[in-house]
Design a protein around this motif. Structure first.
Motif, PDB file in Angstrom:
ATOM      1  N   ARG A  29      13.007 -58.351   7.686  1.00  0.00           N
ATOM      2  CA  ARG A  29      12.596 -57.310   8.634  1.00  0.00           C
ATOM      3  C   ARG A  29      13.821 -56.656   9.277  1.00  0.00           C
ATOM      4  N   LEU A  32      15.329 -54.299   6.719  1.00  0.00           N
ATOM      5  CA  LEU A  32      14.501 -53.087   6.618  1.00  0.00           C
ATOM      6  C   LEU A  32      14.682 -52.194   7.842  1.00  0.00           C
ATOM      7  N   ASP A  33      14.743 -52.800   9.020  1.00  0.00           N
ATOM      8  CA  ASP A  33      14.963 -52.019  10.240  1.00  0.00           C
ATOM      9  C   ASP A  33      16.320 -51.317  10.205  1.00  0.00           C
ATOM     10  N   THR A  36      15.960 -48.224   7.985  1.00  0.00           N
ATOM     11  CA  THR A  36      14.794 -47.360   8.208  1.00  0.00           C
ATOM     12  C   THR A  36      15.158 -45.881   8.236  1.00  0.00           C
ATOM     13  N   ARG A  63       8.084 -43.893   0.743  1.00  0.00           N
ATOM     14  CA  ARG A  63       8.753 -44.771   1.708  1.00  0.00           C
ATOM     15  C   ARG A  63       8.424 -46.236   1.431  1.00  0.00           C
ATOM     16  N   GLU A  67      10.993 -49.245   0.234  1.00  0.00           N
ATOM     17  CA  GLU A  67      11.073 -50.504   0.977  1.00  0.00           C
ATOM     18  C   GLU A  67      10.782 -51.697   0.065  1.00  0.00           C
TER      19      GLU A  67
END
Length: 80
Positions: A29, A32-33, A36, A63, A67
């Motif tokens: 996470r 991914l953040d 972004t 998107r 991801e």
């Protein structure tokens, strides 16, 4: 100096990358953040309405595909 040369690149800590490659959900996470903004930039499209007016929007399908590809490559990454 212009604005681009003054911007500092923030790197993801090595421990986070190792955790993500081992399947740690929180580490994935965080990665991914981190990406972004770049992912949204890559998945931004210009669409035209019935009158020919352009509208900028994020292609959510694209998107999610980007991801998913990032996560799959993270899990294949050998950090050792």
């Amino acid at each position: 100096m212009n604005e681009i040369t003054q911007r500092k690149t923030v790197l993801i800590p090595y421990e986070i990358i190792v955790g993500a490659s081992e399947g740690d959900i929180e580490a994935i996470r965080l990665v991914l953040d981190h990406f972004t903004g770049y992912i949204i930039t890559l998945s931004t499209r210009i669409l035209f309405d019935e009158f020919g007016n352009p509208h900028v929007c994020v292609d959510e399908d694209l998107r999610h595909r980007i991801e998913a590809k990032l996560v799959s490559k993270l899990l294949l990454f050998n950090a050792s």
